[in-house]
Write a protein that holds these residues in place. Sequence first.
Motif, short mmCIF file in Angstrom:
data_model
loop_
_atom_site.label_atom_id
_atom_site.label_comp_id
_atom_site.label_asym_id
_atom_site.label_seq_id
_atom_site.Cartn_x
_atom_site.Cartn_y
_atom_site.Cartn_z
N MET A 288 0.84 -1.21 0.00
CA MET A 288 0.00 0.00 0.00
C MET A 288 0.88 1.26 0.00
SD MET A 288 -2.92 -1.09 2.73
CE MET A 288 -3.78 -2.65 2.53
N THR A 289 1.95 1.20 0.77
CA THR A 289 2.86 2.34 0.83
C THR A 289 3.45 2.63 -0.55
OG1 THR A 289 3.36 1.76 3.11
CG2 THR A 289 4.90 3.25 2.03
N LEU A 290 3.87 1.58 -1.23
CA LEU A 290 4.46 1.77 -2.56
C LEU A 290 3.40 2.20 -3.58
CD1 LEU A 290 6.93 -1.25 -2.64
CD2 LEU A 290 7.55 1.16 -2.65
N GLY A 291 2.22 1.62 -3.50
CA GLY A 291 1.15 2.02 -4.41
C GLY A 291 0.85 3.51 -4.26
N ALA A 292 0.79 3.94 -3.01
CA ALA A 292 0.50 5.35 -2.73
C ALA A 292 1.66 6.24 -3.17
CB ALA A 292 0.22 5.55 -1.24
N GLY A 293 2.89 5.78 -2.93
CA GLY A 293 4.07 6.56 -3.32
C GLY A 293 4.15 6.70 -4.83
N TRP A 294 3.82 5.63 -5.51
CA TRP A 294 3.81 5.66 -6.99
C TRP A 294 2.78 6.68 -7.49
CZ3 TRP A 294 -0.49 3.31 -9.77
CH2 TRP A 294 -0.35 3.37 -11.16
N PHE A 314 8.90 -6.63 -1.91
CA PHE A 314 8.32 -5.34 -2.31
C PHE A 314 9.36 -4.22 -2.25
CE2 PHE A 314 3.46 -5.76 -2.01
CZ PHE A 314 3.28 -5.23 -3.28
N THR A 315 10.23 -4.26 -1.26
CA THR A 315 11.23 -3.20 -1.14
C THR A 315 12.15 -3.20 -2.35
OG1 THR A 315 11.11 -3.39 1.26
CG2 THR A 315 12.98 -2.17 0.37
N GLY A 316 12.50 -4.40 -2.81
CA GLY A 316 13.31 -4.50 -4.02
C GLY A 316 12.57 -3.92 -5.23
N LEU A 317 11.27 -4.19 -5.29
CA LEU A 317 10.47 -3.62 -6.37
C LEU A 317 10.51 -2.09 -6.29
CD1 LEU A 317 8.39 -4.05 -8.73
CD2 LEU A 317 6.63 -3.78 -6.99
N GLY A 318 10.38 -1.58 -5.07
CA GLY A 318 10.44 -0.13 -4.87
C GLY A 318 11.75 0.45 -5.36
N ASP A 347 19.09 -4.89 12.42
CA ASP A 347 18.56 -4.87 11.05
C ASP A 347 19.37 -3.99 10.11
OD1 ASP A 347 16.56 -6.38 12.19
OD2 ASP A 347 15.07 -4.78 12.19
N VAL A 348 20.61 -3.67 10.51
CA VAL A 348 21.41 -2.76 9.69
C VAL A 348 21.70 -3.39 8.33
CG1 VAL A 348 23.62 -1.55 9.51
CG2 VAL A 348 22.41 -1.62 11.69
N LEU A 349 22.22 -4.59 8.37
CA LEU A 349 22.57 -5.25 7.10
C LEU A 349 21.33 -5.61 6.31
CD1 LEU A 349 25.53 -7.71 7.71
CD2 LEU A 349 25.44 -5.77 6.14
N SER A 350 20.34 -6.17 7.00
CA SER A 350 19.17 -6.66 6.25
C SER A 350 18.44 -5.51 5.57
CB SER A 350 18.24 -7.47 7.15
OG SER A 350 17.69 -6.66 8.15
N THR A 351 18.36 -4.36 6.21
CA THR A 351 17.67 -3.25 5.54
C THR A 351 18.55 -2.63 4.45
OG1 THR A 351 18.39 -1.81 7.34
CG2 THR A 351 16.13 -2.58 7.40
N ALA A 352 19.84 -2.56 4.68
CA ALA A 352 20.73 -1.90 3.69
C ALA A 352 20.65 -2.56 2.33
CB ALA A 352 22.16 -1.88 4.20
N VAL A 353 20.50 -3.88 2.33
CA VAL A 353 20.49 -4.59 1.04
C VAL A 353 19.22 -5.43 0.88
CG1 VAL A 353 23.00 -4.65 0.84
CG2 VAL A 353 21.82 -6.51 2.01
N LEU A 354 18.15 -4.99 1.52
CA LEU A 354 16.92 -5.80 1.52
C LEU A 354 16.46 -6.14 0.10
CD1 LEU A 354 14.84 -6.98 3.54
CD2 LEU A 354 13.46 -4.95 3.14
N SER A 355 16.05 -7.36 -0.10
CA SER A 355 15.50 -7.92 -1.34
C SER A 355 16.55 -8.68 -2.13
CB SER A 355 14.88 -6.86 -2.24
OG SER A 355 13.96 -7.47 -3.12
N HIS A 356 16.11 -9.22 -3.27
CA HIS A 356 17.01 -10.00 -4.10
C HIS A 356 17.58 -9.14 -5.23
CE1 HIS A 356 12.94 -10.29 -5.68
NE2 HIS A 356 13.48 -10.38 -6.88
N GLY A 357 18.60 -9.64 -5.88
CA GLY A 357 19.25 -8.83 -6.91
C GLY A 357 20.14 -7.79 -6.25
N ASP A 358 20.66 -6.89 -7.04
CA ASP A 358 21.51 -5.83 -6.51
C ASP A 358 20.64 -4.70 -5.97
OD1 ASP A 358 24.15 -6.81 -7.09
OD2 ASP A 358 23.71 -6.47 -9.22
N THR A 359 20.53 -4.63 -4.65
CA THR A 359 19.74 -3.55 -4.07
C THR A 359 20.56 -2.86 -2.98
OG1 THR A 359 18.76 -5.22 -2.64
CG2 THR A 359 17.41 -4.44 -4.46
N LYS A 360 20.40 -1.57 -2.88
CA LYS A 360 21.01 -0.79 -1.80
C LYS A 360 20.03 0.29 -1.42
CE LYS A 360 25.20 0.00 -3.79
NZ LYS A 360 26.62 0.41 -3.87
N HIS A 361 19.80 0.42 -0.13
CA HIS A 361 18.79 1.37 0.31
C HIS A 361 19.38 2.46 1.20
CE1 HIS A 361 15.92 -1.45 -1.30
NE2 HIS A 361 16.40 -2.40 -0.54
#
Lengths: 619, 347
Positions: A288-294, A314-318, A347-361
């Motif tokens: 919902m957050t991403l739908g609204a942000g989009w 979803f975070t990776g999609l974002g 959750d430092v590491l998990s959030t920094a690279v959350l999702s699959h593929g190359d992601t950085k947040h």
Amino acid sequence: MLRSAVAAEDAAAKSPAPQVVNDFNIQVATVNGSGSQAANLVLFRSIFQMGIPVSGKNLFPSNIAGLPTWYTIRASKDGYVARKREIDVLVAMNADTARDDVLGLEPGAAVVYDDPMELNALRDDLFFYPVPFDKLIADVCSDAKLRRLVRNVIYDGVLAKLLNISRDQIEMALTKQLGRKVKALALNQAALKSGYDYADEHLTKQDPFVLEPMNQTSGKILIDGNAAAALGAMMAGVTVVAWYPITPSSSLCETLIDYMGKYRIDKETGKATFAVVQAEDEIAAIGMTLGAGWAGARAMTSTSGPGISLMAEFTGLGYYAEVPAVIFDVQRVGPSTGLPTRTAQGDVLSTAVLSHGDTKHLLLLPSSAGECYSMSLKAFDLAERFQTPVFVLSDLDLGMNSWMSEPFEYPTEPLDRGKLLDAETLERLGEWGRYKDVDGDGIAYRSLPGDGMPAYFCRGSGHDSEAHYSERPEDYEENLKRLTTKFDTARDAVPGPVIEREGEGLVGVLAYGSSHWAVLESCDQLNQEAGLALTYCRLRAFPFNGDLTTFIDRCERVYVVEQNRDAQMLSLMRMELTAERIAKLRSVLYFGGLPIDARSITDEILAREGHELAPPNSA
Amino acid sequence: MGTTASSPRKKVNRIGLELQPYRGRKTTLCAGCGHNAISERIIDAFFEMGIEPSRVIKLSGIGCSSKSPAYFLGGAHGFNGVHGRMPSIGTGAILANRKMIAIGMSGDGDTGAIGIGQFVHLMRRNLPIIYIIEDNGCYGLTKGQFSPTADLGSKRKTGVVNDLPPVDTCALAIELGASFVARSFSGDKKQLTAVLKAALSHRGTAMVDVISPCVTFNDHVGSTKSYAYARDHDEPLGEINFVPYFEEIDIDYEPGSTQVVKMHDGSQLLLKKLEADYDPTDRLEALRVLHETSRRDEFATGVIYVEPDKIDFIEVLNLVEEPLATLPLERVRPAKAAFDEIMEGHR
């Protein structure tokens, strides 16, 4: 009464203690669901009102009623607000834990306890104050059902007398705490008075711990990090909030709901300028957050570690579809039921690279209630500027405990809505591609549904710069490289590291988030006990920028303090920094689930620096 | 028909648009896929209803069905989300901008399996969105595995027999309080177009399950989702005529033979009764018909249940009229006095 006087005299005879003023730690051991939180906050607030720097920490297991819980209140004339391990004054209300609570004390501590428990038999090196709670409460409250709820206020009265809090101060704190609950007030006042009078008539002050008014808190506010973050979100103009209840983040959205219901209802129409949805789970909340942000809304969700795990896809999609979102992660220990009411920076590491593929947040790392507010505000600007999910990494200690703070500043900056396509820009660009980097900063212009600008098909899968489906290797690589450029642009847009203490040697300490307060205190301890003056640098965001490398370059070695087992921030630095710089970093880790304390850090650094361990600080 | 006339004036709809803006990119689905026919019907319905494509948002999850938004309404905004989670994206998008018309494309796996949680809660909320399930009983994009809507005993090409009962998305939706529930068949052009137009006139969630055979993996003898099976077992609840609010009724019907359902926007749904009386505003009746037809190995099609005036999620949340997404700063940032009041409360 006589027993205690004898015990106290014995203890006093063995170690005549000088007065300890405004520098001690109170622990209240109760049973949860017994109204103890209100009683503890009254005590906490009364010390604050006296102008004495104070911190309060709720150390509670994951139960709702009937099981042990502890609350510590630290008064510190020097302004230290981190947890202090040693307990100086114990209020033992819980028969199940009292024995262990008493046996764990340092000699010379004071113990207020429920008389029938006869705790004074356990030790002869403590100051005991028995109080007949049941008898006192029976006199105050005729309704047996209510007794349980006001019984704890009696210890507020007893402590007020023993610690030198005036009747006026403690009554004022009680009134403030109860707010408009008029009926409850009279009963609580009576219980308070009963405790105070009992102590006055029957207890002789023997221990050294006293409070004296200071002028260190005037103008300050008391607020928990979750409320501060909620306020920041409201002032940032958040319009869509989707969340799923989870400790310790629930109070963030609950407070936000309260604020919005009061301050964000359109005066003319009586309608809401926001939507809040309690979603079916964290996956739906981030969706919902991403739908609204989009669609152009300032949107957010709030959660903790287990929710972060569910939000991964979803975070990776974002990240790939480049959709703004603000995600508050109030960190706690462990997966599943783990230790849901204990704090961590896990959750430092998990959030920094959350999702699959190359992601950085992007991660923002508040270390105070003030920063929970200001970084919450900032997160919405960053999310829209960089068209990407932004995490605000708070934790249970920061989020759920009350902190002293300077009042927050009313925001005067306009909202940064980022690069939105408009007719003028379209004219200037000639042709528009949703993922085309026309400014060289990696950030493309986006259109919103309903804005009259060209539409595009938003997707996470391979797309070219026009947002058309593409599996061409060149398109995919180009897109990933542009995302890297965007991430690099963000380095100097996120809050940079700050030098909190200038040291004298070549030894540095690096920390972030709620560890800040313990590190500040530890810097003083190291200086006083070993003449070690560290330079302390506090990280405030990921990605890192040049200020971090400048700091590391100034030092021969840097202690990186974290509240996790695996040195997560150091690992993140390992991904980003050169081998020479990494070689200078040393981990100081605490992961017991309670808020980190200065002594743990000091002892670890002293040991590593080859000094003798200082004797425990018995104040 | 004057089919031989040269360069006829192109047909325009009531807002003066030709059909072209309602089309999308060329389909990449298999030739003969039911989903392509559904895309065509969507194009027809939006064209005939005269809806500006730029007022539409198209949403989808993952699967063959979820590719289809690319094949209609090229001028609309689209968001292809993650598997089974389109309802949440749609919820956020519509809350951000209530002025948009949302159409979500899902499949039987996307809805009935991975996305059943979000489907369930979407039905409960009555968000204004058209939710289409392109239902072929199998996972086409991963080569034909059974999905949760596959019937008990239906056979795969390999001879493997499905040994679990199906999820009936229509019955489930009705149970959950959905306010518009329809089922149709991709091969029934007239009915599907009427159903889609009715869905466009509905306030709240319009759930449309469309049997849409998979020509590659599920169109053989022994499959209960093949074209042949669907044609033989389609049990229309009646003949549907849809009269939009902007048109006069010019259909003659005998009193008593047709039930008229007035949609929230003033459009009318004319349901010509076949053999038995059927009242689509009666929830228990709707569930009874679904169960009875399914027991006879048939599937009822048409508008199965409709509650035209149920309040939608936008009203439940009491949102302002304007899109939340573009409210100006002064409407979303409380004044200094309010802020000071909050600070004072924390002293």
